[in-house]
Design a protein around this motif. Structure first.
Motif, PDB file in Angstrom:
ATOM      1  N   LEU A  75       8.268  -1.436 -16.435  1.00 23.88           N
ATOM      2  CA  LEU A  75       7.875  -2.065 -17.697  1.00 23.88           C
ATOM      3  C   LEU A  75       6.385  -2.370 -17.821  1.00 23.88           C
ATOM      4  O   LEU A  75       5.845  -2.343 -18.925  1.00 23.88           O
ATOM      5  N   PHE A  76       5.719  -2.669 -16.709  1.00 24.40           N
ATOM      6  CA  PHE A  76       4.360  -3.192 -16.816  1.00 24.40           C
ATOM      7  C   PHE A  76       3.270  -2.399 -16.101  1.00 24.40           C
ATOM      8  O   PHE A  76       2.100  -2.564 -16.416  1.00 24.40           O
ATOM      9  N   ILE A  77       3.620  -1.570 -15.137  1.00 17.57           N
ATOM     10  CA  ILE A  77       2.576  -0.932 -14.330  1.00 17.57           C
ATOM     11  C   ILE A  77       2.443   0.557 -14.625  1.00 17.57           C
ATOM     12  O   ILE A  77       1.375   1.026 -15.006  1.00 17.57           O
ATOM     13  N   PHE A  78       3.504   1.315 -14.456  1.00 14.40           N
ATOM     14  CA  PHE A  78       3.434   2.769 -14.561  1.00 14.40           C
ATOM     15  C   PHE A  78       4.034   3.282 -15.864  1.00 14.40           C
ATOM     16  O   PHE A  78       4.672   4.318 -15.895  1.00 14.40           O
TER      17      PHE A  78
ATOM     18  N   VAL B 166     -11.619   6.447 -12.299  1.00 15.18           N
ATOM     19  CA  VAL B 166     -11.529   5.410 -11.268  1.00 15.18           C
ATOM     20  C   VAL B 166     -11.171   4.059 -11.884  1.00 15.18           C
ATOM     21  O   VAL B 166     -10.386   3.296 -11.308  1.00 15.18           O
ATOM     22  N   LYS B 167     -11.718   3.779 -13.066  1.00 14.13           N
ATOM     23  CA  LYS B 167     -11.419   2.509 -13.729  1.00 14.13           C
ATOM     24  C   LYS B 167      -9.918   2.368 -13.986  1.00 14.13           C
ATOM     25  O   LYS B 167      -9.337   1.316 -13.714  1.00 14.13           O
ATOM     26  N   GLU B 168      -9.275   3.433 -14.492  1.00 16.70           N
ATOM     27  CA  GLU B 168      -7.830   3.399 -14.727  1.00 16.70           C
ATOM     28  C   GLU B 168      -7.065   3.185 -13.429  1.00 16.70           C
ATOM     29  O   GLU B 168      -6.084   2.452 -13.387  1.00 16.70           O
ATOM     30  N   LEU B 169      -7.500   3.847 -12.366  1.00 13.30           N
ATOM     31  CA  LEU B 169      -6.855   3.694 -11.061  1.00 13.30           C
ATOM     32  C   LEU B 169      -6.967   2.256 -10.570  1.00 13.30           C
ATOM     33  O   LEU B 169      -5.993   1.675 -10.084  1.00 13.30           O
ATOM     34  N   ILE B 170      -8.147   1.663 -10.717  1.00 13.27           N
ATOM     35  CA  ILE B 170      -8.355   0.278 -10.277  1.00 13.27           C
ATOM     36  C   ILE B 170      -7.502  -0.678 -11.091  1.00 13.27           C
ATOM     37  O   ILE B 170      -6.887  -1.600 -10.542  1.00 13.27           O
ATOM     38  N   ILE B 171      -7.420  -0.460 -12.400  1.00  8.58           N
ATOM     39  CA  ILE B 171      -6.595  -1.321 -13.255  1.00  8.58           C
ATOM     40  C   ILE B 171      -5.123  -1.198 -12.864  1.00  8.58           C
ATOM     41  O   ILE B 171      -4.416  -2.202 -12.722  1.00  8.58           O
ATOM     42  N   GLU B 172      -4.666   0.037 -12.672  1.00  9.56           N
ATOM     43  CA  GLU B 172      -3.273   0.260 -12.293  1.00  9.56           C
ATOM     44  C   GLU B 172      -2.967  -0.371 -10.936  1.00  9.56           C
ATOM     45  O   GLU B 172      -1.947  -1.042 -10.767  1.00  9.56           O
ATOM     46  N   PHE B 173      -3.860  -0.186  -9.972  1.00  9.56           N
ATOM     47  CA  PHE B 173      -3.661  -0.775  -8.644  1.00  9.56           C
ATOM     48  C   PHE B 173      -3.691  -2.299  -8.718  1.00  9.56           C
ATOM     49  O   PHE B 173      -2.881  -2.969  -8.072  1.00  9.56           O
ATOM     50  N   SER B 174      -4.583  -2.842  -9.534  1.00  4.77           N
ATOM     51  CA  SER B 174      -4.663  -4.299  -9.692  1.00  4.77           C
ATOM     52  C   SER B 174      -3.372  -4.864 -10.272  1.00  4.77           C
ATOM     53  O   SER B 174      -2.866  -5.888  -9.809  1.00  4.77           O
ATOM     54  N   LYS B 175      -2.826  -4.183 -11.297  1.00  7.06           N
ATOM     55  CA  LYS B 175      -1.547  -4.626 -11.870  1.00  7.06           C
ATOM     56  C   LYS B 175      -0.437  -4.525 -10.836  1.00  7.06           C
ATOM     57  O   LYS B 175       0.401  -5.418 -10.721  1.00  7.06           O
ATOM     58  N   PHE B 176      -0.457  -3.433 -10.084  1.00  5.10           N
ATOM     59  CA  PHE B 176       0.553  -3.239  -9.046  1.00  5.10           C
ATOM     60  C   PHE B 176       0.508  -4.384  -8.036  1.00  5.10           C
ATOM     61  O   PHE B 176       1.532  -4.969  -7.708  1.00  5.10           O
ATOM     62  N   VAL B 177      -0.682  -4.689  -7.571  1.00 15.41           N
ATOM     63  CA  VAL B 177      -0.830  -5.764  -6.578  1.00 15.41           C
ATOM     64  C   VAL B 177      -0.429  -7.111  -7.183  1.00 15.41           C
ATOM     65  O   VAL B 177       0.270  -7.901  -6.539  1.00 15.41           O
ATOM     66  N   LEU B 178      -0.823  -7.375  -8.424  1.00 12.77           N
ATOM     67  CA  LEU B 178      -0.454  -8.637  -9.083  1.00 12.77           C
ATOM     68  C   LEU B 178       1.063  -8.811  -9.119  1.00 12.77           C
ATOM     69  O   LEU B 178       1.587  -9.858  -8.719  1.00 12.77           O
ATOM     70  N   TYR B 179       1.771  -7.779  -9.576  1.00 12.15           N
ATOM     71  CA  TYR B 179       3.225  -7.890  -9.655  1.00 12.15           C
ATOM     72  C   TYR B 179       3.876  -7.892  -8.286  1.00 12.15           C
ATOM     73  O   TYR B 179       4.908  -8.544  -8.081  1.00 12.15           O
ATOM     74  N   ARG B 180       3.280  -7.201  -7.329  1.00 13.34           N
ATOM     75  CA  ARG B 180       3.810  -7.260  -5.969  1.00 13.34           C
ATOM     76  C   ARG B 180       3.589  -8.646  -5.361  1.00 13.34           C
ATOM     77  O   ARG B 180       4.396  -9.116  -4.568  1.00 13.34           O
ATOM     78  N   LEU B 181       2.501  -9.300  -5.738  1.00 11.77           N
ATOM     79  CA  LEU B 181       2.292 -10.676  -5.282  1.00 11.77           C
ATOM     80  C   LEU B 181       3.355 -11.607  -5.862  1.00 11.77           C
ATOM     81  O   LEU B 181       3.825 -12.522  -5.179  1.00 11.77           O
TER      82      LEU B 181
ATOM     83  N   LEU C  43       0.830  -1.212   0.000  1.00 10.79           N
ATOM     84  CA  LEU C  43       0.000   0.000   0.000  1.00 10.79           C
ATOM     85  C   LEU C  43       0.865   1.263   0.000  1.00 10.79           C
ATOM     86  O   LEU C  43       0.620   2.201  -0.759  1.00 10.79           O
ATOM     87  N   PHE C  44       1.880   1.280   0.830  1.00 13.32           N
ATOM     88  CA  PHE C  44       2.795   2.422   0.871  1.00 13.32           C
ATOM     89  C   PHE C  44       3.510   2.596  -0.472  1.00 13.32           C
ATOM     90  O   PHE C  44       3.601   3.703  -1.010  1.00 13.32           O
ATOM     91  N   ALA C  45       3.995   1.501  -1.030  1.00 11.42           N
ATOM     92  CA  ALA C  45       4.745   1.553  -2.292  1.00 11.42           C
ATOM     93  C   ALA C  45       3.874   2.020  -3.452  1.00 11.42           C
ATOM     94  O   ALA C  45       4.340   2.758  -4.322  1.00 11.42           O
ATOM     95  N   PHE C  46       2.620   1.602  -3.484  1.00  8.29           N
ATOM     96  CA  PHE C  46       1.748   2.030  -4.584  1.00  8.29           C
ATOM     97  C   PHE C  46       1.619   3.555  -4.597  1.00  8.29           C
ATOM     98  O   PHE C  46       1.783   4.192  -5.637  1.00  8.29           O
ATOM     99  N   ILE C  47       1.358   4.118  -3.459  1.00 12.41           N
ATOM    100  CA  ILE C  47       1.176   5.567  -3.377  1.00 12.41           C
ATOM    101  C   ILE C  47       2.465   6.301  -3.752  1.00 12.41           C
ATOM    102  O   ILE C  47       2.450   7.219  -4.582  1.00 12.41           O
ATOM    103  N   THR C  48       3.592   5.896  -3.195  1.00 13.31           N
ATOM    104  CA  THR C  48       4.840   6.598  -3.478  1.00 13.31           C
ATOM    105  C   THR C  48       5.284   6.413  -4.927  1.00 13.31           C
ATOM    106  O   THR C  48       5.761   7.356  -5.561  1.00 13.31           O
ATOM    107  N   ASN C  49       5.114   5.208  -5.468  1.00 15.47           N
ATOM    108  CA  ASN C  49       5.488   4.969  -6.865  1.00 15.47           C
ATOM    109  C   ASN C  49       4.605   5.758  -7.819  1.00 15.47           C
ATOM    110  O   ASN C  49       5.086   6.349  -8.782  1.00 15.47           O
TER     111      ASN C  49
END
Length: 146
Positions: A136-139, A79-94, A61-67
């Motif tokens: 490469l994949f999220i931002f 909001v849709k773009e934000l959700i997609i970006e956050f979902s990709k972020f979480v997927l790669y963080r997993l 959560l901290f990394a998503f905001i700072t990145n």
């Protein structure tokens, strides 16, 4: 503050600002991860796997905001773009969390190092993997799909 802008300008000329600011916030994320891990491990006395899961959730959560805000300056138009970006972020963080857990288990259970060494070692791997995933994949800038 003047030194900050001179420092930033010099790094930008050398195309090192993004990596430098990522390493700064990556270092803070790592510090948060390690502190939370040891709070749960040493003070609350949870199993290292549970402590690592909790630490990673908070760090993600901290990394998503700072990145998003300070490293890659990513803007979500809705909001849709934000959700997609956050979902990709979480997927790669997993994925990087999976690396973290595998190497923690190898270090602690097989090689039998202490969990502090294991945590520090895995965090180096995680920071590198996360930068590559984020860049490469999220931002990525709009229009540069990989």
């Amino acid at each position: 503050m003047n030194y900050y802008f001179k420092f930033k300008s010099e790094l930008e000329k050398r195309h090192l600002w993004e990596v430098s600011i990522y390493l700064f916030f990556g270092g803070l994320t790592t510090l948060i991860n390690i502190i939370i891990y040891f709070i749960f491990r040493e003070w609350i006395k949870t199993n290292y796997i549970i402590a690592n899961i909790i630490a990673n959730i908070i760090a993600i959560l901290f990394a998503f905001i700072t990145n998003k805000v300070w490293v890659f300056h990513s803007k979500s138009e809705n909001v849709k773009e934000l959700i997609i970006e956050f979902s990709k972020f979480v997927l790669y963080r997993l994925l990087s969390f999976g690396l973290d857990m595998i190497f923690m288990m190898i270090c602690i259970d097989i090689i039998q190092t202490g969990d502090l060494f294991a945590k520090l070692f895995t965090q180096v791997l995680v920071v590198i993997a996360n930068y590559i995933f984020s860049k490469l994949f999220i931002f990525k800038p709009k229009g540069k799909e990989v």
